[in-house]
Write an enzyme that holds these catalytic residues in place. Sequence first.
Site, PDB file in Angstrom:
ATOM      1  N   HIS A 144       9.155   3.176  -6.485  1.00  0.00           N
ATOM      2  CA  HIS A 144       8.011   2.300  -6.233  1.00  0.00           C
ATOM      3  C   HIS A 144       8.440   0.853  -6.399  1.00  0.00           C
ATOM      4  CE1 HIS A 144       7.123   1.057 -10.424  1.00  0.00           C
ATOM      5  NE2 HIS A 144       7.704   2.209 -10.717  1.00  0.00           N
ATOM      6  N   HIS A 146       7.881  -3.377  -4.411  1.00  0.00           N
ATOM      7  CA  HIS A 146       7.556  -4.144  -3.204  1.00  0.00           C
ATOM      8  C   HIS A 146       8.774  -4.061  -2.286  1.00  0.00           C
ATOM      9  CE1 HIS A 146       3.901  -5.593  -5.013  1.00  0.00           C
ATOM     10  NE2 HIS A 146       4.575  -5.884  -6.100  1.00  0.00           N
TER      11      HIS A 146
END
Length: 153
Positions: A144, A146
């Site tokens: 996980h 950005h």
Amino acid sequence: MGLLRVMMPPKLQLLALLAFAVAMFFLENQIQKLEESRGKLERAIARHEVREIEQRHTQDGLREREMAAVLSDSENDLVIIYNRVPKTASTSFTNIAYDLCGKNHYHVLHINTTKNNPVMSIQDQVRFVKNVTEWTEMKPAFYHGHVSFLDFT
């Protein structure tokens, strides 16, 4: 006014006192037996609960081993990439993944590939894909972060 007192002959008083003492002794004896029985019952319940907990742990361990054996290679090779989006409860969602990873036997890794750039270079895309697919020690995995755009073709 005083208390109304019934006069009894001394022999009758002694007999009543003796009957009262015997009754008290009997009741004390019964109470002691009940307390001993309660203690035995509590110990038996405690032993039963300990056995039940041990049995549950043994069964859980067997189930975990069976689940690990059932997982095929493709399931052990599974990787999920979650691209976090700000202000959409992504932190709460990833916290759930962290809470469940030990119980469900997978790894959670936080990644950041953006380098303040919304698109990854071709070299970075290749390096990222190579790292994700070849790092078998950390699979199954939930990545996980950005993540910049990645062209999967």
